[in-house]
Design a protein around this motif. Structure first.
Motif, short mmCIF file in Angstrom:
data_model
loop_
_atom_site.label_atom_id
_atom_site.label_comp_id
_atom_site.label_asym_id
_atom_site.label_seq_id
_atom_site.Cartn_x
_atom_site.Cartn_y
_atom_site.Cartn_z
N ILE A 1 0.83 -1.21 0.00
CA ILE A 1 0.00 0.00 0.00
C ILE A 1 0.86 1.26 0.00
O ILE A 1 0.54 2.25 -0.66
CB ILE A 1 -0.96 -0.02 1.21
CG1 ILE A 1 -2.07 -1.05 0.98
CG2 ILE A 1 -1.56 1.36 1.46
CD1 ILE A 1 -2.99 -1.26 2.17
N LYS A 2 1.98 1.21 0.71
CA LYS A 2 2.87 2.38 0.78
C LYS A 2 3.52 2.68 -0.58
O LYS A 2 4.04 3.78 -0.79
CB LYS A 2 3.95 2.14 1.83
CG LYS A 2 3.41 2.12 3.26
CD LYS A 2 4.52 1.85 4.27
CE LYS A 2 3.97 1.82 5.68
NZ LYS A 2 5.03 1.52 6.69
N LYS A 3 3.50 1.71 -1.49
CA LYS A 3 4.09 1.89 -2.82
C LYS A 3 3.10 2.48 -3.83
O LYS A 3 3.44 2.66 -4.98
CB LYS A 3 4.59 0.54 -3.35
CG LYS A 3 5.74 -0.07 -2.56
CD LYS A 3 7.06 0.55 -2.93
CE LYS A 3 8.22 -0.22 -2.33
NZ LYS A 3 9.53 0.36 -2.75
N ILE A 4 1.87 2.74 -3.38
CA ILE A 4 0.82 3.22 -4.29
C ILE A 4 0.72 4.73 -4.24
O ILE A 4 0.68 5.34 -3.16
CB ILE A 4 -0.54 2.59 -3.92
CG1 ILE A 4 -0.50 1.08 -4.20
CG2 ILE A 4 -1.68 3.24 -4.70
CD1 ILE A 4 -1.76 0.34 -3.77
N GLN A 5 0.68 5.35 -5.42
CA GLN A 5 0.48 6.80 -5.54
C GLN A 5 -0.93 7.09 -6.02
O GLN A 5 -1.40 6.49 -6.98
CB GLN A 5 1.49 7.41 -6.51
CG GLN A 5 2.94 7.34 -6.04
CD GLN A 5 3.91 7.95 -7.05
OE1 GLN A 5 3.50 8.58 -8.04
NE2 GLN A 5 5.20 7.77 -6.82
N LEU A 6 -1.61 8.01 -5.30
CA LEU A 6 -2.96 8.46 -5.65
C LEU A 6 -3.01 9.98 -5.48
O LEU A 6 -2.15 10.57 -4.82
CB LEU A 6 -3.98 7.82 -4.70
CG LEU A 6 -4.50 6.42 -5.02
CD1 LEU A 6 -5.14 5.81 -3.78
CD2 LEU A 6 -5.49 6.45 -6.16
#
Length: 761
Positions: free
Chosen positions: A52-57
């Motif tokens: 989750i920490k690797k996801i950009q939104l």
């Protein structure tokens, strides 16, 4: 309609904003930055929390874990029943290695998950169905779950009759004994109960009506060629996509009942360009598919699992937008759906960045949904290999990457996420529709979340409780009935279609809807009127004639489609007048042109095959089915190729008038057996021709006979027999990775030399 005018497909959906409990900034604002994190990422699996920490939104959006391994493994699709229980289809044998070892072992499952404490996370799991072969589609209908599996074309119904969370009743609701021999990527990959009460699959030329526990099939004008996943908007417009030729949105202009229809500018060139934040070394096309500066994917290779967001617990400007994952790019792209004079267009919501992007090498988003809580759901297969073995053979680019990187090691995992926003709280009301009265279900037809409206309509239709007909008619005509306020346009639309599904729609209700102030309600009423036209109801025809000059392009376009579907002298006259009065309406004109061309082609094909011997006719007819199900994806339904917006290259060469197709039989048999790679006649195409040698001799003979002997493709040559295929197969070596054009010509030259050598001198 036919493919003589098949271009690339563009996605669209008319947007009706549903009020949310807060107003948020437009997410299309340039308020976040794409940051490429790793051009050569590690393949090591991460925990869900680390992933989750690797996801950009964009700012304000966050990803929350709903469930992960070991509770789910290899998830590919989800669906909720009327009580909010989640069903998860798991392809537990998918691509254990580059050779797909054990892929068809019957060890896949469908699980049923529940959130018993209301915290948004699944905490109870049962194996609802065990020992399946790669389940593909799941569709809850009341207390039943409709299921399809790989290689089989039956549709099954499963039920849990004793409440233990496991299915103990299994029935065939649609029977088709023909084995589906297509690659598993080219079989049906979705099933949806649409607003019009028909169940649509992603592929082929059938749709289904649910009646008394059975599915009744209806044959469509054209084969649909969508692949994995499908979606619908508030008004019953369906959206498909094609991974093969890299088309992110296809068949979005009109309902498949009226034929396939696509435009070359359905979506912008920018929408075909993903913007990942890690290097994508496992792209099928190799280095040519990647940006030189950072190894990121520069074009679609596997778009799938699209959805129109229809929830109420995320920013209002998300509603009606089109979202499509790209699991090779590890991104989810967002498109704005625009209705321009009845024609649907899709524009990229951002400039050179995507709504969601992950830097986790194993993040594989393959399906998206609007959930009962009004939030956005993502199915992450979390799998090392995402391409089927047809394209990962030893010696192929992908085969080498899989071995070098050890991608085959990463399996047995899987995550389901939901996207939330700082300004909104997910709806914590747990659905209980299966146990509620029909009167209560009627109130949900005005719910701000499309998931609730859809399921209320579905349940009302299958219950067919005539006690709520009066209330439905009141809502359809704008009265409050059992609602707390005047029904919204969406409530009126759902009430109309619910009445249609219950065989309770009457002319007074329909005629009142013809005059509704909302264009989408009028359009729905025109669509529904086809049931009366089938009975040659002249009163309905004349009422439809009053809409000839409707101010809405959507209404006039639907009117033309509806009237031409039931041809009488009067309806033909009205259609002709509509075409004359709307000379600049591109969709109406193009739709009618493709429709008439399609009818001519079908007539010509019937005439052509009538002159063949029974055996040859059987080959060509069988081959036509295969071609439209499989080959048309890359070669185009009319054999003229598929054009991709913003890209001058086609996925595959045209077949119409091809001297190679019409010429040497042995050459085209070898081509199909081994596949083809590299430039063809000096031109480069975006896709490789996969080997088809795993199919039997009759399959190969049938598809080649159709391609060589079809008036639709403009070819006229002799058929290919199963015996000829068997002889070529026995004398042609297996060539992993496909044959080049030069190799095909060398083989041909070798045959000629042997023939000349054996001639008397």
């Amino acid at each position: 309609m036919k493919i003589s005018l098949f271009f690339i497909y563009f996605l669209s959906l008319t947007v009706l904003a549903v009020s949310c409990n807060k107003t948020a900034k437009s997410v299309t604002e340039k308020n976040f930055t794409r940051v490429v994190l790793d051009t050569n990422p590690s393949i090591e699996p991460l925990s869900p929390e680390a992933s989750i920490k690797k996801i950009q939104l964009p700012p304000g959006y966050h990803v929350e874990l709903v469930v992960s391994e070991p509770m789910v493994q290899e998830p590919v699709a989800i669906a909720w029943d009327g009580n909010g229980r989640m069903y998860v289809a798991e392809m537990n044998t998918y691509m254990k290695d580059a050779n797909a070892t054990g892929e068809y072992e019957p060890t896949s499952r469908i699980k049923r998950l529940e959130d018993t404490d209301g915290d948004g996370k699944m905490d109870k799991s049962t194996i609802f169905i065990d020992s399946l072969i790669l389940p593909r589609t799941i569709l809850p209908i009341g207390d039943q779950l409709l299921v399809t599996v790989t290689n089989v074309q039956h549709i099954w119904s499963y039920r849990d009759t004793n409440g233990d969370g496991k299915a103990d009743e299994k029935k065939i609701v649609f029977q088709n004994d023909v084995i589906d021999s297509r690659n598993l990527e080219h079989q049906n990959g979705g099933m949806i109960w649409n607003l019009d009460n028909w169940i649509y699959p992603t592929r082929d030329n059938l749709r289904y009506k649910y009646k008394n526990g059975k599915l009744i099939a209806d044959t469509l004008v054209d084969n649909m060629i969508g692949q994995w996943g499908m979606t619908t908007d508030n008004y019953g417009r369906l959206f498909y996509s094609e991974a093969g030729p890299g088309l992110p949105a296809v068949q979005i202009q009109q309902n498949p009942k009226y034929g396939a229809l696509n435009f070359a500018d359905q979506y912008t060139a920018e929408f075909t360009q993903p913007w990942p934040i890690i290097g994508n070394v496992d792209a099928q096309g190799g280095r040519e598919d990647l940006r030189a500066e950072d190894n990121t994917l520069k074009k679609y290779t596997s778009g799938c699992g699209q959805s129109i967001f229809r929830g109420d617990r995320l920013p209002a400007d998300m509603q009606g937008d089109y979202f499509i994952p790209e699991p090779v790019g590890r991104i989810i792209k967002r498109g704005k759906v625009i209705n321009r004079d009845g024609k649907i267009l899709i524009e990229d919501a951002y400039k050179q960045k995507d709504w969601l992007a992950s830097a986790d090498m194993n993040f594989r988003p393959i399906n998206t949904y609007t959930g009962p809580d009004g939030c956005f759901y993502i199915v992450d297969m979390y799998h090392g290999i995402i391409q089927e073995s047809e394209w990962t053979k030893p010696g192929s680019y992908l085969g080498k990457v899989i071995q070098q990187k050890g991608l085959y090691k990463n399996r047995g995992m899987g995550r389901i996420y939901r996207v939330v926003h700082d300004d909104f709280k997910p709806d914590d009301k747990k659905p209980n529709m299966l146990n509620e009265s029909s009167s209560q279900l009627v109130t949900y037809l005005d719910h701000p979340n499309g998931w609730w409206r859809d399921n209320a309509q579905l349940l009302l239709v299958i219950r067919n409780d005539q006690n709520v007909v009066t209330a439905l008619k009141q809502i359809a005509t704008g009265e409050k009935a059992s609602l707390t306020k005047a029904p919204s346009p969406l409530a009126r639309i759902h009430a109309l279609w619910t009445l249609e599904g219950m065989d309770a729609i009457d002319k007074p209700t329909l005629f009142k809807a013809f005059t509704d102030k909302n264009a989408e309600v009028r359009k729905a009423a025109v669509w529904i009127s086809e049931g009366f036209l089938k009975k040659n109801d002249s009163e309905v025809t004349e009422k439809l004639a009053t809409l000839m000059n409707d101010p809405s392009s959507d209404v006039r376009i639907q009117l033309a489609l509806t009237l031409r579907s039931h041809k009488t002298p009067r309806t033909s006259e009205l259609v002709k007048t509509l075409l004359v009065n709307n000379p600049n309406n591109e969709l109406m004109q193009f739709s009618f042109t493709t429709f008439t061309e399609s009818q001519k082609m079908l007539a010509a094909e019937r005439e052509r095959t009538r002159n063949l011997s029974p055996a040859d006719r059987a080959l060509v007819t069988h081959g036509a089915t295969i071609f439209k199900q499989l080959c048309a994806t890359c070669h185009g339904p009319d054999g003229k190729g598929v054009k991709v917006a913003g890209n001058s290259q086609m996925p595959a060469p045209p077949l119409v008038g091809s001297p190679r197709v019409r010429g040497d039989k042995t050459l085209v048999i070898q081509l199909l057996l081994n596949g083809m790679k590299g430039p063809i006649d000096g031109k480069t195409y975006t896709d490789l021709m996969p080997a088809m040698g795993s199919n039997d001799d009759k399959w190969i003979a049938s598809v080649l006979s159709y391609i060589r002997n079809s008036s639709e493709l403009g070819n006229k040559a002799s058929v290919v027999t199963s015996k000829e295929v068997a002889e070529v197969r026995a004398n042609t070596p297996v060539m992993p990775g496909g044959m080049t054009q030069q190799e095909l010509e060398i083989f041909k030259l070798g045959r000629a030399e042997r023939t000349n050598w054996n001639k008397p001198r």
